[in-house]
Motif scaffolding. Structure first.
Motif, mmCIF file in Angstrom:
data_model
loop_
_atom_site.group_PDB
_atom_site.id
_atom_site.type_symbol
_atom_site.label_atom_id
_atom_site.label_comp_id
_atom_site.label_asym_id
_atom_site.label_seq_id
_atom_site.Cartn_x
_atom_site.Cartn_y
_atom_site.Cartn_z
ATOM 1 N N GLY A 57 15.539 -2.333 35.605
ATOM 2 C CA GLY A 57 16.635 -2.742 34.718
ATOM 3 C C GLY A 57 17.554 -1.571 34.447
ATOM 4 O O GLY A 57 17.115 -0.428 34.298
ATOM 5 N N GLY A 60 18.595 0.448 30.144
ATOM 6 C CA GLY A 60 18.097 1.576 29.388
ATOM 7 C C GLY A 60 16.604 1.791 29.566
ATOM 8 O O GLY A 60 16.154 2.896 29.829
ATOM 9 N N ALA A 61 15.857 0.712 29.446
ATOM 10 C CA ALA A 61 14.405 0.870 29.478
ATOM 11 C C ALA A 61 13.880 0.957 30.906
ATOM 12 O O ALA A 61 12.783 1.444 31.141
ATOM 13 C CB ALA A 61 13.742 -0.277 28.745
ATOM 14 N N LYS A 68 9.813 -8.730 34.836
ATOM 15 C CA LYS A 68 10.247 -9.338 33.568
ATOM 16 C C LYS A 68 10.446 -10.837 33.740
ATOM 17 O O LYS A 68 9.994 -11.624 32.909
ATOM 18 C CB LYS A 68 11.549 -8.689 33.100
ATOM 19 C CG LYS A 68 11.941 -9.103 31.683
ATOM 20 C CD LYS A 68 13.373 -8.740 31.338
ATOM 21 C CE LYS A 68 13.506 -7.316 30.841
ATOM 22 N NZ LYS A 68 14.850 -7.036 30.298
ATOM 23 N N SER A 88 27.343 0.202 24.755
ATOM 24 C CA SER A 88 27.852 1.058 23.672
ATOM 25 C C SER A 88 27.133 2.385 23.542
ATOM 26 O O SER A 88 27.453 3.170 22.654
ATOM 27 C CB SER A 88 27.725 0.359 22.315
ATOM 28 O OG SER A 88 27.884 -1.017 22.406
ATOM 29 N N GLU A 176 20.615 -3.800 21.588
ATOM 30 C CA GLU A 176 19.157 -3.979 21.628
ATOM 31 C C GLU A 176 18.899 -5.476 21.767
ATOM 32 O O GLU A 176 19.503 -6.277 21.062
ATOM 33 C CB GLU A 176 18.539 -3.399 20.348
ATOM 34 C CG GLU A 176 17.046 -3.205 20.399
ATOM 35 C CD GLU A 176 16.241 -4.473 20.215
ATOM 36 O OE1 GLU A 176 15.141 -4.578 20.767
ATOM 37 O OE2 GLU A 176 16.730 -5.391 19.524
ATOM 38 N N LEU A 405 16.193 2.721 17.722
ATOM 39 C CA LEU A 405 17.412 3.407 17.296
ATOM 40 C C LEU A 405 17.118 4.558 16.352
ATOM 41 O O LEU A 405 17.643 5.665 16.510
ATOM 42 C CB LEU A 405 18.397 2.437 16.635
ATOM 43 C CG LEU A 405 19.766 3.042 16.295
ATOM 44 C CD1 LEU A 405 20.869 2.009 16.436
ATOM 45 C CD2 LEU A 405 19.833 3.664 14.912
HETATM 46 C C1 LIG Z 1 19.388 0.715 20.298
HETATM 47 C C2 LIG Z 1 19.446 0.080 21.638
HETATM 48 C C3 LIG Z 1 20.684 -0.181 22.234
HETATM 49 C C4 LIG Z 1 20.750 -0.798 23.463
HETATM 50 N N1 LIG Z 1 21.967 -1.041 24.003
HETATM 51 C C5 LIG Z 1 22.039 -1.648 25.206
HETATM 52 C C6 LIG Z 1 23.298 -1.950 25.791
HETATM 53 O O1 LIG Z 1 24.346 -1.657 25.230
HETATM 54 N N2 LIG Z 1 23.325 -2.587 26.981
HETATM 55 C C7 LIG Z 1 22.177 -2.937 27.621
HETATM 56 O O2 LIG Z 1 22.245 -3.533 28.689
HETATM 57 N N3 LIG Z 1 20.970 -2.650 27.113
HETATM 58 C C8 LIG Z 1 20.868 -2.029 25.918
HETATM 59 N N4 LIG Z 1 19.641 -1.773 25.380
HETATM 60 C C9 LIG Z 1 18.454 -2.199 26.120
HETATM 61 C C10 LIG Z 1 18.165 -3.670 25.860
HETATM 62 O O3 LIG Z 1 17.342 -3.776 24.709
HETATM 63 C C11 LIG Z 1 17.414 -4.332 26.980
HETATM 64 O O4 LIG Z 1 16.307 -3.554 27.282
HETATM 65 C C12 LIG Z 1 18.225 -4.490 28.222
HETATM 66 O O5 LIG Z 1 19.411 -5.192 27.965
HETATM 67 C C13 LIG Z 1 17.416 -5.246 29.256
HETATM 68 O O6 LIG Z 1 18.126 -5.355 30.455
HETATM 69 P P1 LIG Z 1 17.546 -4.740 31.793
HETATM 70 O O7 LIG Z 1 16.108 -5.045 31.833
HETATM 71 O O8 LIG Z 1 18.327 -5.459 32.827
HETATM 72 O O9 LIG Z 1 17.813 -3.297 31.728
HETATM 73 C C14 LIG Z 1 19.567 -1.139 24.151
HETATM 74 C C15 LIG Z 1 18.343 -0.863 23.557
HETATM 75 C C16 LIG Z 1 18.278 -0.262 22.326
HETATM 76 C C17 LIG Z 1 16.961 0.019 21.725
#
Ligand SMILES: Cc1cc2nc3c(=O)[nH]c(=O)nc-3n(C[C@H](O)[C@H](O)[C@H](O)COP(=O)(O)O)c2cc1C
Ligand code: SF4
Ligand code: FES
Lengths: 449, 784, 195
Positions: A57, A60-61, A68, A88, A176, A405
């Protein structure tokens, strides 16, 4: 310096004048993967290709998307796909490009994903401040609906799906995933506790929900078109495919680059002429952020590390959202640290006591230091308060909070204070930065004087 | 009653080294507490869904994947968990959270209403770091702001635990307060110009873990260490919520809800919570009064009892027992009613009624009965009742919960939308008097028939319309009973202890001796003496003309009361009664649950409990009731009234209560028959109580008194258009040879063709239009 | 100040129809209100509450969580200058101070003529083009004090009217619900999904 190369997968239309239009997209091979998926493959086969691609993904994670998708409980309907376009995280700039410059690619990825997931409703949540991306996506959706790529009986198949385009209104935390779901439900964007609220099981309207990042889904047409194996053969086995990185800060040519994942190094990005072409004014890197404001900082000794998820994780940070920020030798580390902490303090949703009160406290202490009112005990205090938010101040962070956060605000403090403690002490003692460092608050007029 | 039907499995875990058994699904925090390890917490409340946001309840759990810090309020128990509430990391986390909570919290405990009973203060004292390291400026907000007529909010003290806001939305269904802004600026607020005017607002004050929410009635009245308290039962309405009544310097200062599973789950309505003020009222009758030269004058008990005795003796001797009638008793205890009933028996008085022509025939207590819990657990709940939110507020909370969070489906048949309409599966409007037909038609639909076959059915029945005879509700209930024989009823009678008073003997022996019959006999000169036991027929009996005529003809009125009311003002003798909180006893709620009421303060002046007055009056008349103490009286009641037998020696009476059953069972056999249809130019009158009216408990409580409204006639907007009248227009409402002028309120909750008038508000008295012997009241409405 | 116009109510109903639950349309409807008046007026929130069967306090509770919603009139042009890390590193504060001086207001303030509001904002996802700003959510990249001054002049002269609509307008293109909309996600999804 020779840099590894690979196909342009998701940025291939960025240079075309009409890459964002339906006609331009179709002309360049668009929607072929969707036809292939709904025409010749079962949902399971599509899912298998995504699994085989081992795409992590991009939100971020870095959790593998194929895995998933497998978490959806069998037989529970309705289920939803939610696309996270809330980009953001400070330093991050790639989802907006994908939405503005190649909206159909994202839509195709969404429809294919819905097919694989057996979901018939998707919600595309775009960051509120991105007016242009919203316009491009709205136009693209209207065209895709008109051409039967979304909506009823897609491409003549029995498969139907709706995509609702919606957007936020300014709140970082809504990125998030559980906060995003709350926001989609018309609520204040405050995260839910996981467990029990894992989106795949209890997500939007308490129904099974997959949340994926924009970049993640933009890769899906390629994966289905060329096969998961092809995707996996690009980059490193532990970090597959191509990946977008935004490199900003003190480099000559900041930019967003799609590079082979897992093999390109930080030094290549900073120095190679294809990329940033070196540190500005011929300077040197003092520190850099490898994966967004939430990440622990890296230093010159990490420059030759490849941008490979397990490697970076092991070194005590993360690639996060692909946001790399370079800081040269003139950087005021107290000011840099404060600015990132201020971000988290401002963006805390306010749900958890440690984050709501702690991040603000940290920000105030740092601001006081910058203003020349630091106290000797403040450095210990910074760590003590940090400890209350993120016990052990370690990586990956442990947290007393619901979401990461709060602990993210600890990363810049742990990084900067541990490495550049003398700069903080100097501020406390003298009320100004050490020599050779430029405060970002000094106006040009003053600095030239 | 348990909420879930799924079989529960037991898991074993350890808490601080002690083995604990828990139900799967149970939260760690309750398992910890049960094992004797208290976990500090602020946002968790057992009656609301956990949000895990204060983060105070962090514990360390060792499971298969190692040790982790988790919030105990949202983490379910699991087999083999080893929980530590006091490990180094857990303690560190708890202390850290506490320090952060205190960072922005004012240290004004000495002037805070919560000081002395504040979990935050306690925590800070026992675990806190002592001195704050927070040298930055604290958050500042305007000092306490009123968010409603009853509640003040001090945002500086608020710790953002989401309890009040969760209560408002989740429990009360009045989401009038919300978190606003974000992060460190988050605050609880109402919408501008839209106060938190919930009937349940006082609960937020009770559950606020700090002193952020305070009530106007208690603010600065007392300090916790001056408080004395005792558990009791609220008798404001027949729900019978369990309470704690608190006093300071022998004055009532606060009521708090007590959480009992069977009834109120810890909640109270604002009327029940704040009407303690009336007990403290200066206007209480403190000494006996005897009419002298046309005016009531203070007298000694001896003089007053002598006067009352003389009246009774004369009437009994001259005209026989049928010339004396007793009205009231529902505001007193079971024992009070029993003593008066014994006295009546001894004197041969058969005309007695605890209801004021505004209730249900007492046969309803003999139908198969449902408890509140059984009602809420029913698959189908049929409402043939007044607006429960207005009249039995905490029952409304339970029914709303049953419909929202459990599986119950509500079918409501009402002339007007009620507080529960929004939660009803079906809510049907009808003309008053037409509910038997409407109910029968509903029952005949396949959908409703299928629903009734799904499980238990309960009819919540009550007197929904005071301008209508009770027979239609009975007939509609009868229709349900024949359609679904498993049906039970929950009779939602009006005043606090109607059911107990009836059970103890203050019930008409024959239908022709109920209050309306008594008043008719009085008007006709056949009843010469009325004994009023805390009853105010001139204000409460729906047929105002009847009661006026009765009071004009009756020779003697003897009143036992706490206040001079419209009715007791006419008495020759007023005997001052002890009020709630001034006497002990037991009370019986609408489901037949008997629980105790406690004494907390000494009686006002020389007032005495009703039972004692009965006993002394008996002596005056040469009768020995055989009781010289409350305990003797209670035992005698339990021994001689079979229905009360289950409460003998039961400790539950002092907490959960004991449900007593009516021995006989009856069937309503008459076939459904509705009132004749109204003429098209007429409106059918619907008169019902609302939460705040001119009842003495409200009127004499300064916090509540302003909440009663002006009397008005409510019409559907399309009827207003038809009449060509606007909101506020004065309308002449006429029926049965009388007329009143009322301002118009446009109200689409009212069915077309129905005119709704809230009962007993300020201004014109709609009761003038009501005749007890006219089954429905059709009115003609004209512009003045 | 004002409730939603009839035209916007029609649009609001269409938007509500795209979600399985009404309340999900809350943020889009708040945007409609802000588009109409330049800020979210109190009456508009009451109107939205009516449209969505909510209490006004719930509407305000959600609305006030989000930075973009303004509850008082702001400038016709909101200039949001990013000062987050990537921008700070290359002169964002300098730009902000310049802007404050040029317009004679502090961050958060509005010029007397009601034309400009400036705000110091968090990352706007233009980090490689720092220092960056948005005018009514339209980007300007690598902004210098000089280019800021020309921007102000162009805005004042009305040259940019086509490109930058007044505050509150987000997308000039909207998603439309047509016959092609399957609506299955809302109506009977379970049946379709178990295909
Ligand atoms: C504080 C915080 C902010 C986040 N901001 C974003 C974001 O702006 N865009 C995003 O895609 N994921 C963001 N994430 C991660 C999402 O929670 C989520 O893991 C992600 O959208 C999953 O998509 P993926 O598995 O395709 O990466 C953020 C997580 C946290 C904890
Ligand atoms: S950690 Fe901060 S942002 Fe995350 S849920 Fe808690 S208060 Fe909100
Ligand atoms: S009581 Fe558990 S987080 Fe507040």
């Amino acid at each position: 310096m020779s840099v590894p190369t690979g196909p342009r997968i998701i940025t291939s239309r960025f240079d075309l004048a009409d890459g964002h239009t339906y006609a331009g997209y179709l002309r360049t091979g668009g929607y072929a993967s969707l036809r292939k998926a709904v025409g010749t493959m079962t949902p399971q086969q599509v899912h298998d290709e995504v699994k085989a691609a081992e795409i992590q993904g991009r939100g971020g994670a870095g959790f593998p998307a194929g895995t998933k998708w497998g978490f959806l409980p069998a037989g529970v309907f309705p289920r939803y796909l939610v696309i996270n376009g809330d980009e953001s995280e400070p330093g991050t700039y790639k989802d907006r490009m994908l939405m503005e410059r190649d909206p159909h690619q994202l839509i195709e990825g969404i429809v294919i994903a819905c097919y694989a997931l057996n979901a018939s409703q998707a919600f595309l949540y775009v960051r509120g401040e991105m007016a242009h991306a919203q316009e491009r996506l709205a136009q693209a959706l209207n065209d895709a609906y008109a051409n039967n790529m979304v909506g009823k009986n897609i491409c003549g198949s029995t498969f139907s799906v709706d995509i609702t385009l919606t957007w936020g209104a300014g709140a970082y935390i809504v990125g998030e995933e559980t906060a995003l779901i709350e926001s989609l439900e018309g609520e204040r964007g405050m995260p839910r506790l996981k467990p029990p609220f894992f989106p795949a099981v209890k997500g939007l309207y308490m129904q099974p929900t997959i949340v994926n990042n924009v970049e993640t889904l933009a890769n899906v047409p390629y994966i289905v078109g060329k096969g998961g194996g092809d995707f996996k053969s690009i980059g490193a086995p532990t970090s597959t495919g191509m990946r977008m990185f935004a490199v900003s800060g003190h480099v000559n040519k900041p930019g967003v680059f799609e590079v082979p994942n897992g093999v390109t190094t930080f030094r290549m990005l900073f120095e190679a002429p294809e990329y940033c072409g070196g540190v500005r004014n011929g300077g040197t890197i003092k520190a850099f952020i490898p994966g967004g404001a939430s990440a622990m900082w890296f230093f010159p000794e990490h420059l030759d590390m490849a941008l490979d998820k397990p490697t970076v994780d092991k070194a005590g940070s993360m690639l996060g959202s692909g946001a790399i920020v370079a800081m040269d030798q003139t950087t005021d580390m107290v000011a840099a640290c404060w600015r990132i902490v201020r971000f988290f303090a401002r963006e805390s949703c306010g749900k958890c006591t440690p984050c709501r009160e702690g991040t603000t406290w940290l920000e105030r202490v740092l601001k006081r230091m910058l203003d020349g009112h630091g106290r000797a005990e403040d450095i210990d205090l910074l760590f003590e308060v940090s400890e209350s938010i993120s016990p052990g101040i370690a990586w990956p962070p442990r947290q007393t909070t619901i979401c990461p956060l709060g602990p993210s605000a600890v990363s810049p403090i742990a990084s900067a204070v541990r490495r550049f403690r003398h700069e903080f002490e100097h501020y406390i003692e003298h009320g100004r930065p050490i020599d050779g460092v430029v405060s970002p608050f000094v106006t040009h007029a003053a600095s030239h004087a | 009653m348990t909420d879930t039907v799924a079989p529960k499995t037991t898991v074993s875990l350890t808490v601080d080294g002690r083995a604990v058994e828990a139900q799967s699904g149970e939260l760690l925090i309750t398992a910890c507490e049960r094992s004797g390890s208290f976990v500090p917490h602020f946002c968790y409340h057992p009656r609301m869904s956990p949000v895990g946001m204060c983060r105070q309840c962090i514990v360390e759990v060792e499971g298969p994947r190692g040790k982790a810090l988790v919030v105990s309020c949202m983490t379910p128990v699991a087999e083999g968990q080893a929980v530590s509430t006091t490990s180094e990391p857990a303690k560190r986390a708890q202390e850290g959270v506490l320090e952060l909570l205190l960072a922005n919290h004012p240290l004004d405990c000495p002037v805070c209403d919560k000081g002395g009973e504040c979990p935050l203060q306690d925590q800070a004292f026992s675990h806190g770091p002592g001195e704050s390291r927070y040298v930055e400026e604290k958050r500042h907000y305007e000092k306490p702001i009123p968010i409603s007529d009853l509640v003040f909010l001090d945002r500086e003290r608020c710790i953002l635990c989401d309890r009040c806001t969760r209560f408002a939305g989740e429990v009360a269904g009045d989401p009038l307060i919300s978190f606003t802004s974000r992060g460190n600026n988050t605050q609880v607020m109402t919408f501008p110009d839209e106060p938190f005017s919930s009937y349940f607002s006082g609960n937020t004050v009770q559950i606020c873990p700090v002193g952020a929410l305070t009530s106007s009635a208690y603010r600065f009245k007392a300090r916790p260490w001056d408080l004395d308290q005792v558990e009791s039962t609220c008798t404001t309405c027949s729900v019978g919520c369990r309470t704690v009544i608190q006093s300071s310097r022998d004055e009532l200062v606060r009521y708090q809800g007590v959480d009992i599973e069977a009834v109120n789950w810890g909640w109270l309505c604002d009327r029940g919570r704040f009407n303690f003020e009336s007990v403290n009222s200066k206007n209480r009758v403190h000494t006996p009064l005897v009419r002298k030269d046309g005016a009531l004058a203070e007298a000694t008990w001896a003089t007053a009892l002598d006067a009352a005795g003389r009246i009774l003796r004369t009437v009994l001797n001259d005209k026989g027992p049928d010339a004396v009638a007793i009205i009231g008793g529902a505001r007193g205890s079971n024992e009070d009613a029993f003593a008066w009933s014994k006295l009546a028996d001894a004197l041969g008085i058969t005309a007695r009624d605890a209801q004021l022509g505004d209730g249900l025939p007492t046969e309803v207590f003999a139908l198969p009965q449902a408890t509140i819990a059984q009602t809420c657990a029913s698959a189908t709940i049929i409402l043939l009742a007044p607006d429960i939110k207005e009249e039995l507020p905490v029952l409304y909370l339970r029914l709303r919960d049953a419909a929202e969070k459990r599986t119950a489906r509500i079918i409501e048949v009402s002339p007007r939308a009620t507080g529960l309409s929004a939660y009803a599966w079906k809510s049907v409007r009808h003309d008053p008097g037409d509910q038997p037909r409407v109910m029968s038609e509903l029952l005949a639909t396949a959908e409703v028939a299928a629903q009734l076959s799904r499980g238990d059915v309960t009819v919540v029945m009550g007197r929904g319309n005071l301008a209508e005879s009770a027979e239609f509700t009975l007939l509609a209930t009868g229709a349900v009973l024949s359609a679904a024989p498993q049906t039970r009823v929950l009779p939602v009678v009006r005043r606090g202890n109607v059911r107990g008073a009836v059970t103890a003997g203050l019930a008409p022996r024959r239908a022709d001796t109920d209050t309306n019959a008594i008043l008719a006999a009085a008007a006709a000169g056949r009843v010469e003496c009325l004994v009023l036991l805390g009853a105010d027929p001139l204000s409460d009996v729906p047929d105002a003309d009847l009661v006026r005529r009765a009071f004009a003809s009756v020779k003697h009125v003897v009143a036992v009361d706490t206040f001079i009311t419209d009715s007791s003002r006419h008495a020759e003798v007023v005997l001052p009664a002890a009020a709630y909180g001034e006497k002990v006893g037991t009370t019986t709620n609408c489901e037949g649950r008997v629980s105790d009421v406690a004494q907390k303060i000494t009686t006002a002046g020389t007032a005495r409990p009703d039972w004692m007055i009965a006993a002394e009056l008996a002596l005056e008349l040469g009768i020995d009731l055989g009781v010289s103490s409350y305990d003797e009286l209670h035992d005698s009641m339990v021994a001689s009234v079979p229905a009360f037998a289950p409460i003998a020696q039961s400790n539950s009476v002092r907490h959960e209560g004991v449900v007593v059953e009516h021995p006989v069972s009856v069937r309503i056999t008459a076939s459904p028959r509705s009132a004749a249809p109204r003429l098209t130019h007429q409106f059918r009158l619907h008169v019902a109580r609302v939460m705040y009216d001119r009842a003495v408990g409200t009127a004499e409580s300064p916090s509540l008194a302003p909440l009663a409204r002006e009397s008005a006639v409510h019409l559907h907007s399309s009827d207003a258009v038809r009449l060509g009248v606007r909101e506020g227009s004065d309308l002449r409402v006429a029926a049965n040879g009388s007329a009143v002028v009322l301002p118009l309120v446009i109200d689409d909750a009212v069915a077309r063709g129905v005119a709704f008038v809230p009962f007993h508000q300020h201004g014109s008295d709609v009761r003038q239009l009501i005749r007890h012997d006219v089954p429905v009241t059709d009115v003609v409405i004209e512009v003045v | 100040m004002s409730r939603l116009s009839d035209e916007r109510v029609a649009l609001a109903r269409e938007i509500i129809g795209r979600f399985p639950r009404k309340k999900s349309a809350l943020i889009p409807l708040l945007h409609l209100a802000q588009e109409q008046d330049g800020y979210v007026a109190q009456d508009a929130m009451v109107h939205i509450a009516e449209l969505l069967d909510l209490a006004p306090a719930e509407v305000y509770g959600t609305a006030s969580f989000y930075e973009m919603f303004k509850f008082h009139p702001v400038g016709k042009y909101c200039i949001n200058i990013c000062t987050n890390i990537s921008c700070q590193l290359v002169g964002a504060w300098n730009l902000l101070h310049h802007a404050e001086e040029r317009l004679g207001i502090k961050s958060g303030g509005t010029t007397d003529d009601g034309l400009f509001t400036i705000e110091d904002v968090e990352c706007i996802a233009a980090c490689t083009e720092a220092p960056a700003l948005q005018v009514n959510y339209r980007y300007r990249y690598k902004v210098t004090p000089d280019s800021f001054d020309s921007l102000i002049e162009e805005l004042e002269s009305g040259e940019l009217q086509g490109e930058i609509p007044p505050h509150g307008t987000l997308g000039a293109v909207r998603q439309i619900t047509t016959a092609a909309w399957s609506n299955r996600g809302i109506e009977d999804q379970a049946k379709v999904d178990s295909r």
